[in-house]
Design a protein around this motif. Structure first.
Motif, short mmCIF file in Angstrom:
data_model
loop_
_atom_site.label_atom_id
_atom_site.label_comp_id
_atom_site.label_asym_id
_atom_site.label_seq_id
_atom_site.Cartn_x
_atom_site.Cartn_y
_atom_site.Cartn_z
N GLY A 734 0.80 -1.22 0.00
CA GLY A 734 0.00 0.00 0.00
C GLY A 734 0.82 1.26 0.00
O GLY A 734 0.36 2.32 0.44
N ARG A 735 2.05 1.19 -0.47
CA ARG A 735 2.92 2.36 -0.49
C ARG A 735 3.62 2.46 -1.83
O ARG A 735 3.69 1.51 -2.60
N GLU A 736 4.17 3.65 -2.10
CA GLU A 736 4.84 3.86 -3.37
C GLU A 736 6.18 3.14 -3.38
O GLU A 736 6.92 3.15 -2.41
N MET A 737 6.44 2.50 -4.54
CA MET A 737 7.70 1.78 -4.74
C MET A 737 8.38 2.34 -5.98
O MET A 737 7.74 2.97 -6.83
N ALA A 738 9.67 2.09 -6.09
CA ALA A 738 10.43 2.52 -7.26
C ALA A 738 11.38 1.42 -7.67
O ALA A 738 12.04 0.81 -6.83
N ILE A 739 11.43 1.14 -8.98
CA ILE A 739 12.35 0.13 -9.51
C ILE A 739 13.18 0.78 -10.62
O ILE A 739 12.65 1.14 -11.67
N PRO A 740 14.48 0.97 -10.40
CA PRO A 740 15.35 1.45 -11.48
C PRO A 740 15.59 0.30 -12.46
O PRO A 740 15.83 -0.84 -12.04
N ALA A 741 15.52 0.58 -13.74
CA ALA A 741 15.65 -0.48 -14.74
C ALA A 741 16.47 0.01 -15.92
O ALA A 741 16.43 1.20 -16.28
N ASP A 742 17.20 -0.93 -16.52
CA ASP A 742 17.95 -0.62 -17.74
C ASP A 742 17.04 -0.63 -18.96
O ASP A 742 17.35 0.03 -19.96
N ILE A 743 15.96 -1.39 -18.87
CA ILE A 743 15.02 -1.44 -19.99
C ILE A 743 13.61 -1.64 -19.44
O ILE A 743 13.41 -2.40 -18.48
N LEU A 744 12.66 -0.96 -20.05
CA LEU A 744 11.24 -1.10 -19.70
C LEU A 744 10.51 -1.64 -20.93
O LEU A 744 10.57 -1.03 -22.00
N VAL A 745 9.87 -2.78 -20.75
CA VAL A 745 9.13 -3.41 -21.85
C VAL A 745 7.65 -3.18 -21.62
O VAL A 745 7.09 -3.63 -20.61
N LEU A 746 7.01 -2.50 -22.54
CA LEU A 746 5.58 -2.21 -22.43
C LEU A 746 4.78 -3.33 -23.09
O LEU A 746 4.92 -3.58 -24.30
N ALA A 747 3.96 -4.02 -22.29
CA ALA A 747 3.07 -5.05 -22.83
C ALA A 747 1.87 -4.33 -23.45
O ALA A 747 0.82 -4.17 -22.84
N SER A 748 2.05 -3.89 -24.68
CA SER A 748 1.10 -2.98 -25.32
C SER A 748 -0.16 -3.69 -25.78
O SER A 748 -0.16 -4.88 -26.11
N ALA A 749 -1.23 -2.90 -25.85
CA ALA A 749 -2.53 -3.42 -26.29
C ALA A 749 -2.51 -3.77 -27.77
O ALA A 749 -1.71 -3.25 -28.55
N ILE A 750 -3.41 -4.68 -28.14
CA ILE A 750 -3.66 -4.96 -29.55
C ILE A 750 -4.80 -4.03 -29.99
O ILE A 750 -5.87 -4.03 -29.40
N VAL A 751 -4.53 -3.25 -31.02
CA VAL A 751 -5.46 -2.19 -31.43
C VAL A 751 -5.98 -2.48 -32.84
O VAL A 751 -5.18 -2.62 -33.77
N PRO A 752 -7.31 -2.54 -33.02
CA PRO A 752 -7.86 -2.75 -34.37
C PRO A 752 -7.94 -1.44 -35.14
O PRO A 752 -7.75 -0.36 -34.57
N GLU A 753 -8.22 -1.54 -36.41
CA GLU A 753 -8.45 -0.35 -37.23
C GLU A 753 -9.87 0.11 -36.96
O GLU A 753 -10.83 -0.56 -37.35
N SER A 754 -10.02 1.25 -36.32
CA SER A 754 -11.33 1.65 -35.79
C SER A 754 -12.38 1.87 -36.86
O SER A 754 -13.52 1.42 -36.73
N ASP A 755 -12.03 2.56 -37.93
CA ASP A 755 -13.00 2.81 -39.00
C ASP A 755 -12.54 2.06 -40.24
O ASP A 755 -12.10 2.65 -41.23
N ASN A 756 -12.65 0.75 -40.19
CA ASN A 756 -12.11 -0.10 -41.24
C ASN A 756 -12.99 -0.03 -42.49
O ASN A 756 -14.20 -0.28 -42.43
N ALA A 757 -12.39 0.29 -43.62
CA ALA A 757 -13.14 0.39 -44.87
C ALA A 757 -13.77 -0.93 -45.26
O ALA A 757 -14.81 -0.96 -45.93
N LEU A 758 -13.18 -2.05 -44.82
CA LEU A 758 -13.74 -3.36 -45.14
C LEU A 758 -15.14 -3.51 -44.56
O LEU A 758 -15.98 -4.23 -45.11
N SER A 759 -15.38 -2.84 -43.44
CA SER A 759 -16.70 -2.89 -42.82
C SER A 759 -17.76 -2.33 -43.76
O SER A 759 -18.86 -2.89 -43.88
N ARG A 760 -17.43 -1.25 -44.44
CA ARG A 760 -18.37 -0.64 -45.40
C ARG A 760 -18.46 -1.45 -46.68
O ARG A 760 -19.55 -1.64 -47.24
#
Length: 902
Positions: A734-760
């Motif tokens: 329940g307290r703030e922590m800090a981790i120094p790191a040489d590299i940060l890997v972002l587990a990024s979201a999978i993002v679709p094409e929002s206005d996909n022309a194929l839909s039309r």
């Protein structure tokens, strides 16, 4: 016993009572009796020691009355020799039995039930007819607790170390249903380790339960459950996330039991000579997800690994498709064509309506007075026959209905039962078999709209059922036969997207003998798989991808278009015309079906520092670094993986599903190269579902440190020399922590094409998140509502490579059901235009989501392309001139229902 629906008809007709020692306090036992588990009836069983049929050769009442055909005295084992070209295993699984290791008092406390038993309690055909009560005293519960991971993620008891995958979502569902069933405000609490709602739209379901419905979710470890004999309450002792010991009392406790392999699966696998894993599940690979270790034998469903219904349905189609690719040369060689029964010409006949009212066991009859509804129907105009059936959808009832139609000369049929969404095609087929046009049928839903919504008021339910039947009969009087246009199907396919899913779909179609166009807007095949290093099983993705691309490019049945974009689409199922532009040149592709495998992309950080810092990378980029053995990794001593980056937030409220497993896989590979490195994974809920749980356990054993952070509070990434410093609030401390790191890997979201022309272009829809929306999540998980168009891969939803391949094979299999038919009959329920009344306003063209209306070149008036029309009625309702009519839903029919219902 597998067919038993626990309706009780057999026990009711059984004349033989058995001695008192068979009475277990649940009522008088007979020779056929219900098998209970914590006061919940599961199946009926015959006591061979007292059954008159088995001991004296007399009686047999139970066999005669069983509506499901679950009892057959003349049935005996027979040996059959079948010569087949392929085998598909779909043996399923069993739920964990908490009585084996009774940790939670399941055998002693009647108020501790399994999740499956709780489903029966909620069911309208269950022991309490849908009334949610506490089994010990039939009182309304005020507090119910769900305990997760019972028989899963635990290596101590029966060695079920895996995650069963489905339990979190079904617990959320049951908690929400319980709150709906409750008389008053129900306190529902879910005790969990990690919430794993990682299927399509499952996270939204979880959020709805938590924030809108008030279901409590308590991250904890339950240590003991003690029953209070005086009150019947169950006291749960647990350790919460902060390590504090707590206790809380509940009226009922539901054990969310996991899934496991049955002994029959193990035995069958041994006989077939196929490999199983250490848990007994049939072994497959990531690149051949439905192929067993023996060629020609395939697997579908949960006997391969724990999975939910949509995934199992996808697997079944995939297995059928891959098996079909082996049997291409034999297709239709053993097929018998059923002769179509010509429809009777009813012109000139007086209206003769038959009304069939379904009891649906106790689903309907438990609330609605079915005999009263039948008697009421007999007095309606045009009705010459009316009766009730125990289960109208059963095969014996279908045969009987067909016979009645012929004997009574019925020319219109009304069935009052459940929802037409699932059962209307079945009853229409019965009409066809009886020689009637399928559109001379009307279905009335007295289950959902009467028995279920008015379960506490039988009189109101019965009155409403009569009213609905009256309206159904009123419409039936005006029904006319409709014709279905028959289309010829172009014997080629188009696959849009050249990633793994698209290539696998194209290859399967080609293997089944169909020429396929593969269109990819990039200049190379492979999609995001080009950046992947290894699967969670350790298989080399690059090697597989190279072989797949080579196979696709060399297959003469597959024509690949790289750097091509779709610019225009015309046509409909069986006859699509797609225009593509490639290298400034345009060409038309004619094809019968379309598979959309357009993929999705990895979310890229928008924060300037995260975007520009050399110490910050994404999950895909890190995998590429591992694969290429990037020299920069040699200097890294501390790595931090940040989960749910861009996922599970208001802008993207879904779980991206692959991130947790991908991070664990990368962390293990990174640490394997130098065990002295420090690797941290910051997470909200770790979600390595199914058999991937073993990977999670291995990572913890090998020193990967998992830290849960509070996502509600700010998480900051600051520069720290050549690296970064990640600051967050730890959930445990329940307290703030800090981790120094040489590299940060972002587990990024999978993002679709929002206005996909194929839909039309293809008239298909996208959900709120931008992913393509399937026709039905369980019944048609790879189909679109638009006929002839299918979906697979990341364009459908986030998923790992093995599930993308299975879905691609499933989409190809579904496409072949159309291609192999060569012709298709489209629905007769379509709109039509009276050109005399048409004012050429164009509203119908503007509102139609399928582009079915158009202006006729000769008359200048609107016309409907019947092969495209879906009968939704938008144009009919929008036409200001009342020039558009919908067959089967004419104004006279609708108004007749309203007038008779008043």
């Amino acid at each position: 016993m597998d067919k038993c629906i626990a309706c009780g008809a057999c026990a009711e007709k059984c004349p033989k009572k058995v001695p008192d020692e068979y009475d277990a306090g649940m009522g008088t036992r007979k020779a056929i009796y219900v098998k209970y588990a914590q006061a919940v009836p599961l199946k009926y069983a015959i006591d061979p020691a007292h059954c008159l049929k088995l001991t004296r050769g007399k009686c047999g009442n139970c066999e005669k009355v069983c509506p499901a055909g679950a009892i057959r005295y003349d049935d005996h084992e027979r040996e059959l020799n079948l010569h087949v070209g392929a085998v598909i295993l779909a043996e399923g699984v069993e739920t964990y039995d908490p009585a084996v290791h009774d940790t939670y008092g399941y055998c002693k406390n009647p108020n501790v039930v399994t999740s499956l038993e709780f489903e029966r309690i909620l069911s309208a055909s269950g022991p309490y007819r849908g009334h949610m009560v506490r089994p010990s005293d039939q009182k309304d519960p005020k507090k119910i607790a769900w305990l997760q991971c019972v028989g899963s993620r635990d290596e101590h008891l029966e060695g079920r170390g895996y995650c069963s995958g489905v339990c979190c979502t079904y617990a959320v569902k049951e908690a929400m249903l319980a709150k709906e069933h409750a008389n008053g405000d129900l306190d529902a609490a879910v005790f969990y380790i990690d919430i794993r709602t990682n299927g399509k739209d499952f996270e939204k379901y979880y959020n709805r339960a938590r924030y809108d419905q008030g279901v409590r979710f308590i991250k904890s470890k339950v240590t003991y459950i003690q029953q209070d004999e005086a009150t019947g309450m169950s006291r749960i002792r647990y350790i919460d996330e902060q390590g504090l010991r707590k206790e809380e009392a509940f009226d009922m406790v539901v054990l969310s039991v996991g899934l496991g392999v049955t002994p029959q699966v193990r035995d069958l696998a041994n006989k077939l000579g196929i490999e199983v894993d250490r848990y007994g599940f049939v072994s497959t690979g990531s690149f051949r997800p439905v192929q067993t270790s023996r060629r020609g034998i395939f697997v579908a469903g949960a006997c391969q690994s724990p999975k939910d219904i949509p995934t199992s349905v996808v697997d079944s189609s995939a297995a059928a498709g891959v098996a079909g690719s082996l049997l291409t040369e034999s297709r239709f060689t053993l097929t018998k064509t059923e002769e179509a029964i010509p429809a009777r010409d009813i012109r000139g006949e007086s209206v003769r309506i038959g009304v069939f009212v379904c009891r649906c066991g106790t689903n309907i009859a438990g609330t609605v007075d079915v005999p009263a509804v039948v008697e009421f129907a007999r007095g309606l105009p045009g009705v010459v026959f009316a009766e009730d059936n125990m289960f109208s959808c059963s095969q014996d009832t279908q045969n009987k209905m067909s016979q009645v139609i012929k004997e009574k000369g019925l020319n219109r049929v009304v069935v009052a039962a459940c929802t037409p969404k699932t059962h209307e095609p079945l009853f229409q087929e019965t009409l066809v078999n009886a020689g009637l046009n399928k559109y001379l049928f009307e279905m009335v839903n007295i289950r959902n709209q009467c028995a279920w919504v008015h379960k506490d008021d039988p009189d109101a339910a019965t009155l409403k059922a009569k009213d609905l039947v009256r309206m159904g009969v009123a419409k039936a009087q005006l029904l006319e036969p409709l014709t279905e246009p028959v289309l010829h199907i172009e014997q080629t396919a188009l696959v849009v997207g050249g990633g793994v899913a698209g290539m696998e779909a194209a290859r399967n179609l080609a293997e089944q003998g169909y020429h396929t166009f593969l269109v990819e807007r990039d200049k190379a095949l492979g999609g995001h798989a080009r950046f992947l290093h290894k699967t969670w099983r350790g298989e080399d993705v690059r090697q597989y991808l190279h072989a797949l691309i080579e196979a696709v490019e060399k297959d003469y049945r597959i024509k690949v278009f790289l750097g091509a974009e779709i610019t225009e689409v015309e046509g409909f199922v069986g006859n699509f015309r797609t225009q593509i532009r490639q290298a400034k040149e345009s060409r038309i592709l004619e094809h019968g079906i379309t598979i959309l495998a357009a993929g999705a992309s990895e979310y890229q950080p928008e924060d300037p520092f995260l975007k520009e810092s050399p110490a910050v990378t994404t999950g895909l980029a890190f995998q590429k670094m591992l694969r290429e053995k990037d020299f920069r990794l040699a200097e890294v001593r501390t790595a931090v993986f940040l989960q749910c980056y861009g996922s599970r937030i208001p802008e993207r409220p879904y779980c991206s599903k692959v991130c947790c497993t991908q991070s664990i896989t990368s962390a293990l590979e990174f640490k394997k190269r130098d065990p002295a490195r420090q690797v941290f994974i910051l997470y909200r809920d770790m979600r390595p579902y199914g058999l991937r749980e073993d990977l999670y356990r291995e990572a913890r054993r090998k020193g990967v440190i998992f830290v849960r952070y509070q996502h509600e509070k700010d998480l900051r990434v600051d520069p720290d020399g050549k690296g970064v410093c990640i600051r967050f609030t730890d959930c445990v401390l329940g307290r703030e922590m800090a981790i120094p790191a040489d590299i940060l890997v972002l587990a990024s979201a999978i993002v679709p094409e929002s206005d996909n022309a194929l839909s039309r272009f293809y008239k298909v829809s996208q959900n709120e998140d931008g992913f393509f929306a399937e026709a039905h999540v369980k019944l048609r998980p790879v189909d679109f509502a638009t006929d002839g168009v299918f979906v697979c891969g990341l364009a459908h939803s986030p998923k790992p490579i093995d599930e993308s391949i299975a879905q691609a094979q499933a989409a190809a299999a579904r496409a072949v059901t159309l291609l192999s038919a060569k012709t298709i009959a489209v629905s007769g329920t379509v709109a039509w235009v009276d050109p005399v009344l048409c004012s050429r306003c164009g509203v119908c063209i503007a509102v139609c989501p399928y582009s079915a209306p158009r202006f006729d070149e000769k008359t200048g008036k609107a016309a409907i392309e019947s092969t495209i029309c879906k009968g939704c009625g938008l144009c009919t309702a929008s036409c200001r001139s009342e020039a558009i009519h919908l067959k089967g839903f004419e104004t006279s029919q609708i108004m007749g229902m309203i007038e008779k219902g008043l």
